[in-house]
Scaffold this active site. Structure first.
Site, mmCIF file in Angstrom:
data_model
loop_
_atom_site.group_PDB
_atom_site.id
_atom_site.type_symbol
_atom_site.label_atom_id
_atom_site.label_comp_id
_atom_site.label_asym_id
_atom_site.label_seq_id
_atom_site.Cartn_x
_atom_site.Cartn_y
_atom_site.Cartn_z
ATOM 1 N N LYS A 17 15.402 -10.465 -22.296
ATOM 2 C CA LYS A 17 15.099 -10.968 -20.791
ATOM 3 C C LYS A 17 15.765 -10.459 -19.667
ATOM 4 C CE LYS A 17 11.805 -15.156 -20.816
ATOM 5 N NZ LYS A 17 11.847 -16.599 -20.510
ATOM 6 N N THR A 35 9.546 -29.565 -15.292
ATOM 7 C CA THR A 35 8.921 -30.958 -15.256
ATOM 8 C C THR A 35 9.403 -31.688 -16.435
ATOM 9 O OG1 THR A 35 6.865 -29.668 -14.677
ATOM 10 C CG2 THR A 35 6.580 -31.903 -15.628
ATOM 11 N N GLU A 37 -0.303 -20.596 -11.299
ATOM 12 C CA GLU A 37 0.001 -19.394 -11.959
ATOM 13 C C GLU A 37 -1.283 -18.583 -11.363
ATOM 14 O OE1 GLU A 37 0.543 -18.961 -16.232
ATOM 15 O OE2 GLU A 37 1.305 -20.874 -16.217
ATOM 16 N N CYS A 46 0.917 -26.548 -18.144
ATOM 17 C CA CYS A 46 1.197 -27.538 -17.446
ATOM 18 C C CYS A 46 0.459 -28.909 -17.836
ATOM 19 C CB CYS A 46 0.970 -27.607 -15.949
ATOM 20 S SG CYS A 46 2.448 -26.368 -15.347
ATOM 21 N N LYS A 60 0.524 -30.730 -21.628
ATOM 22 C CA LYS A 60 1.840 -30.932 -22.038
ATOM 23 C C LYS A 60 1.960 -32.241 -21.131
ATOM 24 C CE LYS A 60 5.287 -28.107 -19.816
ATOM 25 N NZ LYS A 60 5.938 -29.096 -19.075
#
Length: 438
Positions: free
Chosen positions: A35, A122, A154, A262, A265
């Site tokens: 990354k 979160t 998103e 989001c 979960k």
């Protein structure tokens, strides 16, 4: 101000790039070598409109850097944001805080007094308290811990960050409040409201917001089923109730159920928190159940459209990402749909404008097409799963010529029944009156 961002996933990278664009000096830290190497070479690990240009511009201005070296990344930082993943734990739905706490323990070795540690991830209620405890256990003093949940969509994350509905800051001391106010000061010109709360309140606010939006989605999906039974149109119903300012029009679009990184979960994590404290959350629990059943039920909806039997049928699927303008496949409604179609004997040819690379990691038995027309070739039915803009202006006449069957299953209500019928298609929408007969 100098800011360190731990984690270069969706939240970390977007937040870091936007903070840099405000004029702060931002260093994004990640353990993933590929990354960091990719970001230093200008390659984005996620697809988000405008993100690549924003990152490139701030790297060139020398306001945004990337490193694997935690000590170097946090040196001189007034605030360190933790933006690592908190996936749902397999088996029980609890938010997995392993990455958060590991990051805190590593930070304890290099953090300086006066720094504010901010959870952007979160996290369940009480996580900030546990972070505080870990730092003290590691011998760290003079450090503040705050919560600053993100509310990014998103596909529209940069606009949401720069023009937020609100900025929620959960902090237990004035120093943390002052630092976060200074970080967000550029947004005060846009009159973005900043809400200062206790840390636990901020943590719960994020979960409550996502759960409420999930409830709206599941509600309108159930109303869509009723519309089909009574021959009403859910889009008109949604508009009729959405014009009420007390309700609002957003998240009232009937479809195959919610997905993404989001809502699935976070609703589960909220239920686990409620169970831990002995408080029943019947509305959220039912919402999760309704959504799970909704996504699973899309296979039967396609089966009915082709006469009930999927064995030997060829199904074209348009859209795989959980929503447009992202390549995110996490909990995408396309996953149970495609897997269910294949399990019942159908072959699937799919096309998504952006998410193919991610989708190839999920599906083994899917043929990937290069465009919508190729996905429709010799298909008995074509299913619209994700409402990408390019699917809103398809040449229906060409699709009909390419297809073997004439069935269009529009799970996002992109087209009108009359428009489809004029092209020779048998149309199946969601909640758009009684379905046509295949």
């Amino acid at each position: 101000m100098r800011i360190a961002m731990i984690g270069t996933g969706y939240v970390g990278l977007v937040s870091g790039a936007c903070f840099a664009d405000f004029g702060h000096q931002v260093c994004c830290v990640d353990k993933d070598e590929s990354k960091i190497d990719g970001l230093n070479a200008g390659r984005m690990p996620i697809w988000e409109p405008g993100l690549e240009a924003l990152v490139k511009a701030n790297v060139e201005r020398r306001r945004l850097t990337f490193t694997r070296d935690l000590a170097a990344g946090v040196e001189g930082a007034g605030a360190i944001f933790i933006a690592v993943g908190t996936p749902a734990r397999r088996g029980d739905g609890h938010a997995d805080l392993t990455f958060v706490f590991d990051a805190v323990r590593e930070l304890a070795k290099v953090i300086a007094p006066g720094t504010v540690v901010v959870t952007k991830s979160t996290v369940p209620v009480g996580t900030g308290d546990r972070i505080d405890e870990i730092l003290r256990e590691e011998g760290v003093s003079g450090v503040s811990v705050a919560s600053n949940p993100e509310f990014l969509r998103e596909g529209a994350a940069i606009a949401d960050f720069k023009h937020p509905d609100r900025i929620v800051v959960g902090a237990e001391d004035e120093h943390a409040q002052d630092v976060l106010k200074e970080i967000y000061r550029p947004l005060f010109l846009n009159r973005a409201p900043i809400l200062i709360t206790g840390r636990r309140t901020a943590e719960l606010t994020k979960y409550a917001a996502n759960a409420f939006l999930a409830v709206k989605i599941s509600f309108i999906n159930e109303i869509a089923d009723l519309c089909e039974a009574v021959d009403a149109d859910v889009q008109d119903v949604a508009r009729g109730i959405g014009l009420d300012n007390r309700i609002g029009p957003k998240f009232l679009h009937a479809g195959p159920g919610y997905g993404g990184s989001c809502f699935p979960k976070d609703t589960l994590a909220l239920l686990q928190t409620a169970e831990k404290f002995g408080v029943d959350q019947r509305i959220v629990r039912t919402t999760v159940q309704v959504n799970d059943e909704r996504k699973a039920g899309m296979v039967e909806r396609v089966a009915r459209a082709v006469g009930g039997d999927l064995q030997g049928k060829s199904i074209g699927v348009l859209g795989l990402a959980f929503k447009p303008n992202t390549d995110d496949m996490r909990d995408a409604p396309s996953i149970p749909l495609v897997q269910g179609l294949i399990a019942r004997g159908a072959s699937v040819r799919a096309y998504d404008p952006v998410a193919r690379e991610q989708a190839e990691k999920v599906f083994d038995d899917v043929e990937f097409a290069t465009d919508a027309l190729a996905a429709a070739q010799d298909a008995d039915a074509l299913v619209i799963v994700t409402e990408w803009d390019e699917f809103r202006a398809l040449d229906l006449d060409k699709l009909v010529e390419a297809m073997r069957g004439k069935v269009l299953v529009d799970l996002r209500n992109v087209y009108d029944r009359d428009e489809a019928a004029e092209a020779g298609l048998v149309y199946f929408g969601v909640g758009r009156g009684k379905p046509d007969a295949a």
